[in-house]
Design an enzyme around this catalytic site. Structure first.
Site, PDB file in Angstrom:
ATOM      1  N   HIS A  45      -8.896  -8.467  -9.134  1.00  0.00           N
ATOM      2  CA  HIS A  45      -8.953  -8.019  -7.824  1.00  0.00           C
ATOM      3  C   HIS A  45      -9.536  -9.039  -7.116  1.00  0.00           C
ATOM      4  O   HIS A  45     -10.743  -9.721  -7.633  1.00  0.00           O
ATOM      5  CB  HIS A  45      -9.574  -6.877  -7.724  1.00  0.00           C
ATOM      6  CG  HIS A  45      -9.814  -6.446  -6.418  1.00  0.00           C
ATOM      7  ND1 HIS A  45     -11.007  -6.853  -5.612  1.00  0.00           N
ATOM      8  CD2 HIS A  45      -9.234  -5.471  -5.551  1.00  0.00           C
ATOM      9  CE1 HIS A  45     -10.761  -6.175  -4.333  1.00  0.00           C
ATOM     10  NE2 HIS A  45      -9.742  -5.532  -4.477  1.00  0.00           N
ATOM     11  N   ASP A  70     -13.207  -7.559 -10.080  1.00  0.00           N
ATOM     12  CA  ASP A  70     -13.244  -8.457  -8.945  1.00  0.00           C
ATOM     13  C   ASP A  70     -14.437  -9.039  -9.575  1.00  0.00           C
ATOM     14  O   ASP A  70     -15.521  -8.799  -9.601  1.00  0.00           O
ATOM     15  CB  ASP A  70     -13.520  -7.769  -7.793  1.00  0.00           C
ATOM     16  CG  ASP A  70     -13.533  -8.492  -6.450  1.00  0.00           C
ATOM     17  OD1 ASP A  70     -14.217  -9.784  -6.481  1.00  0.00           O
ATOM     18  OD2 ASP A  70     -12.823  -8.178  -5.509  1.00  0.00           O
ATOM     19  N   ASP A 129      -0.057   0.395  -4.494  1.00  0.00           N
ATOM     20  CA  ASP A 129      -1.486   0.507  -4.789  1.00  0.00           C
ATOM     21  C   ASP A 129      -1.855   1.663  -3.949  1.00  0.00           C
ATOM     22  O   ASP A 129      -1.709   1.533  -2.531  1.00  0.00           O
ATOM     23  CB  ASP A 129      -2.325  -0.837  -4.263  1.00  0.00           C
ATOM     24  CG  ASP A 129      -3.784  -0.642  -4.304  1.00  0.00           C
ATOM     25  OD1 ASP A 129      -4.081   0.372  -4.677  1.00  0.00           O
ATOM     26  OD2 ASP A 129      -4.445  -1.602  -3.864  1.00  0.00           O
ATOM     27  N   LYS A 155       0.984  -1.096   0.093  1.00  0.00           N
ATOM     28  CA  LYS A 155      -0.088  -0.115   0.060  1.00  0.00           C
ATOM     29  C   LYS A 155       0.887   1.273   0.078  1.00  0.00           C
ATOM     30  O   LYS A 155       1.951   1.187   0.619  1.00  0.00           O
ATOM     31  CB  LYS A 155      -0.755  -0.068   1.258  1.00  0.00           C
ATOM     32  CG  LYS A 155      -2.020  -1.067   1.454  1.00  0.00           C
ATOM     33  CD  LYS A 155      -3.042  -0.809   0.120  1.00  0.00           C
ATOM     34  CE  LYS A 155      -4.121  -1.944  -0.159  1.00  0.00           C
ATOM     35  NZ  LYS A 155      -4.703  -1.855  -1.511  1.00  0.00           N
ATOM     36  N   GLU A 177     -10.938  -2.119  -9.977  1.00  0.00           N
ATOM     37  CA  GLU A 177     -11.700  -2.757  -8.914  1.00  0.00           C
ATOM     38  C   GLU A 177     -12.809  -2.102  -8.528  1.00  0.00           C
ATOM     39  O   GLU A 177     -13.811  -2.640  -7.695  1.00  0.00           O
ATOM     40  CB  GLU A 177     -10.721  -2.988  -7.700  1.00  0.00           C
ATOM     41  CG  GLU A 177     -10.300  -1.791  -7.009  1.00  0.00           C
ATOM     42  CD  GLU A 177      -9.410  -2.045  -5.618  1.00  0.00           C
ATOM     43  OE1 GLU A 177      -8.237  -2.287  -6.066  1.00  0.00           O
ATOM     44  OE2 GLU A 177      -9.837  -2.032  -4.698  1.00  0.00           O
ATOM     45  N   GLU A 211      -4.522 -11.588  -7.606  1.00  0.00           N
ATOM     46  CA  GLU A 211      -4.631 -11.199  -6.165  1.00  0.00           C
ATOM     47  C   GLU A 211      -4.704 -12.241  -5.272  1.00  0.00           C
ATOM     48  O   GLU A 211      -5.611 -12.885  -5.392  1.00  0.00           O
ATOM     49  CB  GLU A 211      -5.330  -9.957  -6.012  1.00  0.00           C
ATOM     50  CG  GLU A 211      -5.213  -9.560  -4.432  1.00  0.00           C
ATOM     51  CD  GLU A 211      -5.906  -8.069  -4.287  1.00  0.00           C
ATOM     52  OE1 GLU A 211      -6.715  -7.470  -5.053  1.00  0.00           O
ATOM     53  OE2 GLU A 211      -5.125  -7.308  -3.645  1.00  0.00           O
ATOM     54  N   GLU A 236      -1.307   0.585  -8.732  1.00  0.00           N
ATOM     55  CA  GLU A 236      -2.468   0.450  -8.863  1.00  0.00           C
ATOM     56  C   GLU A 236      -3.258   1.639  -8.253  1.00  0.00           C
ATOM     57  O   GLU A 236      -3.018   2.358  -7.182  1.00  0.00           O
ATOM     58  CB  GLU A 236      -2.774  -0.710  -8.018  1.00  0.00           C
ATOM     59  CG  GLU A 236      -4.210  -1.186  -7.825  1.00  0.00           C
ATOM     60  CD  GLU A 236      -4.273  -2.632  -7.438  1.00  0.00           C
ATOM     61  OE1 GLU A 236      -3.334  -3.339  -7.725  1.00  0.00           O
ATOM     62  OE2 GLU A 236      -5.399  -2.723  -6.465  1.00  0.00           O
TER      63      GLU A 236
HETATM   64 MG   LIG Z   1      -6.324  -2.368  -4.990  1.00  0.00          MG
END
Ligand SMILES: [Mg+2]
Length: 383
Positions: free
Chosen positions: A296, A269, A194, A166, A246, A329, A220
């Site tokens: 995702h 996703d 991300d 992150k 996502e 992921e 991301e």
């Molecule tokens: Mg993400």
């Protein structure tokens, strides 16, 4: 084979170690899964991503329109749900509810026909997947950098070939952690970042340019999912591939992303964007635009298995003899709802997933554990 019953379950678990990212803090996991029962007793499991209570309401909305329909006709059932909701829910959590039911129907169809979902989708083109570890969230610990470094080293020791961290705490702090993690994992492991749309264009391009020297696999959700042009400008102004999607729903959302030339990699996703049925279509759309699809995934082994079967069936893009394995992921953060309630048939070894050959998705739900986490809802949280 008629659909006889549709049962949503909202599961809740308080985390031992709360964590945060650029937008908010998690102290609870809350997930809506669904069981679709057929007239012969066969059942399938599905899962929706997003606010569990809203997903449950969506499932309850769809149920009366599809009870009695033939579970083998997954596209017919999908279209009924889509048309019933399109006037007021062309994206968002109702789409996650549709996705949950669609996933459950594919699971049930596989069990009925005694075939894995990947074979029903057209075949296992990718029997081995190299998922990336999702983790490296922020925690309120005295030495956050050390926590991130130790966690990244753990994923490397487990055999993962790539890991996503992150960012979104501010450019300087992000770069401090990126640098430390890159140094800890060495140059042979892929590292993605991300920001969960934490930045505007100027901030994102600043971070991207300064992060280029750390060999970043992709950036991301650098900017708002509404900022299609910001995405495109960023792509043109950094060498780092840009990923997103996502927050997109249905093929129409992804068409917007692709028409605007916003991303190099799309990330639907399956438990949100329209289920297995629609994400297979989105994969076709991506191939027309010559973009890669990396799902995702954030939930139990039901959602993860749905992604595994979908990725198993993806076309190679471009095709070549010595290709990298496709990726997806794999969330490694604390999640008792995933680990206690659901079990899977996926073999995992040295950072590789082997596509299961069990019928359907190859997932099981432990009903005692399900009942343990089935707690009366007190408040709606996005987890
Ligand atoms: Mg993400």
């Amino acid at each position: 084979m008629k659909i006889q019953k549709i049962e949503p379950f909202v599961l809740v678990n308080k985390l031992d170690s709360p964590f945060y990212f650029s937008q908010w803090e998690y102290d609870t996991r809350k997930i809506c899964i669904v069981r679709v029962l057929l007239e012969d007793g066969t059942y399938g499991w599905g899962e929706g991503y997003g606010p569990a209570g809203v997903v449950k309401a969506g499932i309850e909305f769809f149920a009366p329109f599809i009870l009695g329909k033939n579970a083998l006709e997954t596209e017919s059932v999908w279209q009924e749900m889509y048309l019933r909701s399109m006037d007021y829910a062309r994206s968002g959590s109702f789409t996650a509810a549709l996705s949950a039911i669609d996933i459950a129907l594919w699971d049930a169809k596989g069990k009925l026909l005694n075939q894995p979902v990947s074979v029903l989708l057209g075949g296992v083109k990718n029997p081995v997947i190299e998922p990336y570890a999702t983790g490296l969230y922020f925690e309120r610990v005295p030495d956050l950098k050390n926590k991130l470094v130790e966690e990244a080293k753990m994923y490397k020791a487990e055999g993962f070939k790539s890991v996503k961290m992150k960012v979104g705490l501010g450019i300087d702090e992000d770069l401090e952690y990126i640098s430390a993690i890159r140094e800890a994992i060495g140059c042979n492991m892929k590292l993605m970042i991300d920001s969960n749309h934490a930045y505007d264009y100027k901030e994102a391009v600043d971070l991207a340019r300064k992060a280029e020297k750390y060999n970043i696999g992709w950036f991301e959700e650098p900017v708002s999912p509404e900022d299609y042009k910001g995405y495109k400008r960023l792509r043109e102004n950094t060498t780092i591939p840009i990923a997103g999607g996502e927050c997109e729903y249905y093929k129409h959302g992804f068409k917007r992303l692709l028409d605007n030339d916003s991303v190099d990699i799309i990330q639907p996703d399956i438990a949100a964007a329209g289920g297995i049925t629609e994400v297979k279509r989105i994969a076709t759309l991506a191939s027309v635009y010559h973009k890669n699809l990396v799902p995702h995934s954030w939930g139990t082994w039901i959602a993860i298995s749905a992604a595994v079967h979908l990725v198993a069936n993806l076309d190679k893009n471009p095709g070549r003899m010595y290709d990298e394995k496709p990726t997806m992921e794999l969330d490694r953060t604390e999640n008792a709802l995933r680990d206690d309630v659901t079990a899977h048939q996926i073999q995992m070894e040295k950072g590789q997933l082997f596509v299961p050959s069990a019928p359907g998705l190859g997932v099981d739900v432990n009903e005692d554990e399900l009942n343990r986490y089935l707690i009366a809802e007190t408040k709606e949280e996005y987890v």
